[in-house]
Scaffold this active site. Structure first.
Site, mmCIF file in Angstrom:
data_model
loop_
_atom_site.group_PDB
_atom_site.id
_atom_site.type_symbol
_atom_site.label_atom_id
_atom_site.label_comp_id
_atom_site.label_asym_id
_atom_site.label_seq_id
_atom_site.Cartn_x
_atom_site.Cartn_y
_atom_site.Cartn_z
ATOM 1 N N ASP A 1 0.987 -1.203 -0.075
ATOM 2 C CA ASP A 1 -0.004 0.080 -0.071
ATOM 3 C C ASP A 1 0.789 1.190 -0.029
ATOM 4 O OD1 ASP A 1 1.023 -0.359 2.492
ATOM 5 O OD2 ASP A 1 -1.232 -0.133 3.482
HETATM 6 C C1 LAN Z 1 3.149 -0.778 10.149
HETATM 7 C C2 LAN Z 1 3.117 0.548 10.028
HETATM 8 C C3 LAN Z 1 2.539 0.795 8.664
HETATM 9 C C4 LAN Z 1 1.463 -0.303 8.209
HETATM 10 C C5 LAN Z 1 0.594 0.217 7.103
HETATM 11 C C6 LAN Z 1 1.453 0.825 5.857
HETATM 12 C C7 LAN Z 1 -0.143 1.045 7.396
HETATM 13 C C8 LAN Z 1 -0.233 -1.110 6.770
HETATM 14 O O1 LAN Z 1 -1.044 -0.687 5.663
HETATM 15 C C9 LAN Z 1 0.721 -2.145 6.137
HETATM 16 C C10 LAN Z 1 1.512 -2.595 7.340
HETATM 17 C C11 LAN Z 1 2.711 -1.422 7.857
HETATM 18 C C12 LAN Z 1 3.775 -1.116 6.928
HETATM 19 C C13 LAN Z 1 2.974 -1.847 9.439
HETATM 20 C C14 LAN Z 1 3.439 -3.405 9.804
HETATM 21 C C15 LAN Z 1 3.624 -3.619 11.161
HETATM 22 C C16 LAN Z 1 4.290 -2.383 11.979
HETATM 23 C C17 LAN Z 1 5.880 -2.506 11.118
HETATM 24 C C18 LAN Z 1 3.502 -1.238 11.801
HETATM 25 C C19 LAN Z 1 2.167 -1.351 12.425
HETATM 26 C C20 LAN Z 1 4.309 -0.345 12.576
HETATM 27 C C21 LAN Z 1 4.887 -1.101 13.692
HETATM 28 C C22 LAN Z 1 4.675 -2.442 13.412
HETATM 29 C C23 LAN Z 1 5.763 -3.506 14.058
HETATM 30 C C24 LAN Z 1 5.537 -4.848 13.388
HETATM 31 C C25 LAN Z 1 6.174 -3.283 15.293
HETATM 32 C C26 LAN Z 1 7.018 -4.354 16.064
HETATM 33 C C27 LAN Z 1 6.006 -5.135 16.230
HETATM 34 C C28 LAN Z 1 6.217 -6.854 16.134
HETATM 35 C C29 LAN Z 1 4.882 -7.710 16.556
HETATM 36 C C30 LAN Z 1 7.250 -7.486 15.513
#
Ligand code: LAN
Length: 719
Positions: free
Chosen positions: A445
């Site tokens: 996305d």
């Molecule tokens: C994110 C942040 C952005 C998010 C969007 C782009 C909004 C989404 O549409 C796709 C997935 C994504 C990129 C995403 C995946 C998981 C993340 C990286 C996070 C929510 C920010 C933090 C999270 C990450 C996994 C935090 C660490 C936690 C674990 C369980 C490993």
């Protein structure tokens, strides 16, 4: 850790006043959107580097921006919004912002740094302590995220962090937190990732951990987190004992540390923390692996550990040491510290890049979910400005748009990862990531929203140059198409690589849906909308593939709609977020209120949730429970998503929309901004995360569009 950089600190009892002078903090932006907060020690430095509006806003200091004439129409309100928000654009063209929320990231950074002999500046320590003091719940503990109830994971991890950072064990905040922790049963019951960190630190025994099996095919985040974990587990790393470690062994447990029977702690998880309990299958597998651990073959173990180390190195090098997120980054750091010590490139780079995650907010210093949300925030506001006409209305916004285009141009990845297939990576040629180019991960996305913003700027405006060539736009389209799953949906970073049965092996306890990639309505929409725009401007490139991709994506969205007419949001809260995306996709293929039962049901679902004050408000608990849970307050951002959804669906009745718009306008502040309300985002079902820029991008976008929408509605109704 033995240096004065970790020595005990005198900490005031109240966190209300800053511990480190707020007029001395500066956000330095460099290298395509990298964020690092600096504290200026001398008056000369302060004089040479004045605080700008971006610094002041994010620190919570008065910005001094003027009061604007009160908006009489939605469009004027949008313009006022941008009059304010333009000042938050960084000089390199992107919008920066806080990305806090989760409460298990800062402890990882602190514990990992402590183990690996890295320090923080005094001001960073003070403000991290202050942040934790501010985010403690009434009962003294901390939650999984800033709005969550106290849990053992949150309380245990943050207790250790605040102590390592220098708070005395007898400080009232520590005393209260400890009491809460013991009430929750003590740290034996901390969930798996807490057990793991504590074991590295030497305040939990390895025997109290479930085995961490080497590589299995999981959702990328879990894979990348379990990779360094399996290395560290494989070598049973424990840092050397010191006074702090000995003290924590006393403080974390109501019982005598040396009498704890560790093997029976493996499946002891505090009930407050539990979101996904272990399956029978997982518990059985863990037993088998425990047997294996007792007789593991040294040569095999060595090969597995070496291979894990190689993959860790590749991940570090592919991402300029930022890694996928701060969780695997800090585990990778400890693994590299174990492997290579401190006199090496890896240690130095990890130390440097650790700061990219640390963010100064009004309540102190936190650790962000990624190294920022640069691309994501820039993508939305640009689309808002172009779609509303604000981009062309007034020449004075042109420099801001040109700067954003320049930033987007520099943020597109132009090559595949340095270590590509051998590191199990998806292609990145033409991709955009969520934060910066350097971080180096494609997200379906983000690539979609990024390339959409580029096309809006390059193809819809007449005053912009075209720095992003046609072939680069095609690369982005190729990357998007490469990410579509066979059933038409799009996941986040990769194709779905294994079945959802893998969820039975979910070992993380506090999160749901983490084992494999899933299709998401949001990602699916962000992937296909740029395809449709591209098709209009470049009809000769892969048009049959694009048509098919859109058709299949819409089929997936039909199937994903709940019987009530909503879609479950996975990355934002919750149904309003997903509806904003899904209705746009439906509109792409001409499905609107009057032509499609799906669209009509979505509208009726939303209208059914509208509140008396005209707005919408749902709690993060909607995401935990997969059903609508009202928030106690109406939320501006969610109201904007709902109204946008109604507009995409061409909802024919003006009155509900007008009431919603009025609510959003009434909450606008005199300087054109909106106040921060409840947390906006989520991940893995249970953890909320902040998107503070949404209160600008979605308000401006919605308000800028809705005036024209209502006029058209009225003229078509009267004709
Ligand atoms: C994110 C942040 C952005 C998010 C969007 C782009 C909004 C989404 O549409 C796709 C997935 C994504 C990129 C995403 C995946 C998981 C993340 C990286 C996070 C929510 C920010 C933090 C999270 C990450 C996994 C935090 C660490 C936690 C674990 C369980 C490993």
């Amino acid at each position: 850790r033995d240096s004065p950089a970790w020595s005990p600190l005198e900490i005031p009892h109240s966190p209300d006043e800053p511990f480190a002078d707020y007029t001395r903090w500066r956000l330095k932006v460099s290298d395509g959107g990298r964020h690092v907060w600096h504290f200026l020690k001398t008056d000369e430095e302060v004089a040479a580097w004045p605080q700008n509006t971006v610094d002041k806003y994010w620190l919570g200091l008065p910005t001094g921006l003027p009061t604007l004439p009160k908006a009489k129409t939605p469009y004027e309100a949008a313009r006022n919004g941008y009059e304010f928000y333009q000042h938050l654009q960084s000089e390199d063209g992107h919008w920066s912002g806080e990305y806090g929320g989760p409460m298990f990231l800062l402890p990882g950074v602190v514990i990992g740094s402590y183990i690996s002999n890295m320090s923080f500046t005094l001001e960073e320590r003070l403000e991290m302590i202050r942040y934790l003091m501010n985010k403690a719940n009434e009962d003294g503990g901390w939650g999984l995220h800033i709005e969550g109830p106290s849990s053992m994971f949150g309380t245990g991890m943050n207790y250790v962090a605040i102590r390592l950072l220098g708070m005395d064990a007898e400080h009232p905040v520590a005393v209260k937190a400890r009491a809460r922790m013991h009430e929750l049963g003590g740290a034996t019951g901390v969930p798996a990732w807490g057990k793991f960190w504590f074991s590295l630190l030497g305040v939990y025994d390895w025997a109290g951990n479930n085995p961490v099996p080497p590589e299995l095919w999981w959702w990328i985040h879990v894979r990348q987190v379990f990779l360094p974990m399996s290395y560290l587990y494989g070598v049973r790393f424990v840092m050397p004992e010191n006074d702090m470690v000995l003290a924590l062994r006393e403080e974390l447990y109501p019982e005598n540390y040396y009498k704890i029977h560790w093997p029976s702690q493996r499946n002891n998880i505090c009930s407050v923390d539990l979101y996904s309990s272990h399956s029978k299958l997982y518990d059985m597998l863990a037993e088998v692996l425990c047997l294996y651990e007792n007789c593991s073959l040294p040569p095999l173990r060595k090969r597995a550990v070496d291979w894990a180390y190689q993959l860790i190195k590749w991940e570090d090098e592919n991402t300029s040491y930022q890694d996928l997120a701060p969780v695997n980054k800090m585990f990778n750091l400890v693994a590299r510290f174990h492997g290579e010590g401190i006199e090496c490139e890896a240690w130095r780079m990890h130390e440097l890049r650790r700061r990219d995650f640390m963010w100064m907010g009004p309540q102190g210093m936190m650790v962000c979910g990624t190294n920022g949300s640069q691309l994501w925030d820039t993508g939305f506001i640009i689309q808002g400005l172009v779609e509303t006409g604000l981009a062309t209305e007034d020449k004075k916004y042109r420099p801001s748009l040109l700067k954003a285009l320049d930033w987007l141009d520099k943020s597109q990845m132009q090559d595949n990862p340095k270590h590509f297939e051998k590191a199990y990576r998806h292609r990145t040629k033409g991709a955009f990531g969520f934060s910066t180019k350097e971080q180096g991960y494609t997200v379906s996305d983000c690539t979609g929203e990024g390339i959409k913003a580029v096309m809006y700027l390059q193809n819809h405006l007449d005053f912009t140059p075209k720095p992003v060539s046609e072939s680069r736009i095609q690369d982005a389209i190729d990357t998007i198409l490469s990410l579509q799953n066979s059933d038409g949906g799009f996941a986040s970073y990769e194709l779905i690589r294994a079945g959802s049965w893998m969820e039975m092996l979910n070992p993380a306890e506090v999160f749901g849906n983490i084992m494999v990639e899933y299709n998401y309505p949001e990602c699916t929409t962000s992937a296909i909308t740029p395809l449709a725009i591209f098709r209009k401007h470049y009809p000769n490139y892969r048009s049959a593939d694009i048509d098919l991709a859109i058709k299949n994506a819409v089929k997936y969205l039909h199937a994903a709609q709940t019987p009530e007419g909503g879609w479950i949001g996975n990355w934002g809260i919750c149904f309003t977020y997903a509806a904003f995306f899904a209705t746009e996709s439906l509109a792409l293929v001409g499905e609107t209120y009057s032509t499609s039962q799906y669209s009509r049901k979505a509208c009726e679902f939303l209208i059914g949730k509208q509140r008396a004050d005209g707005g919408w408000g749902e709690s993060y608990q909607s995401c935990e429970r997969n059903e609508w849970v009202e928030h106690k307050d109406t939320q501006v951002v969610q109201s904007c998503w709902a109204i946008m959804a109604l507009m995409y669906a061409k909802y024919p009745h003006a009155e509900p929309i007008e009431r919603g718009v009025k609510m959003v306008m009434d909450r606008q502040l005199p300087d054109g901004s909106w106040a921060q309300e409840a947390i906006e985002g989520v991940f893995n079902k249970s953890c909320a995360i902040s998107y503070p820029n949404f209160k600008f991008s979605f308000t401006i976008w919605m308000l800028g569009k809705v005036g024209r929408y209502l006029e058209e509605l009225k003229s078509s109704n009267s004709s």
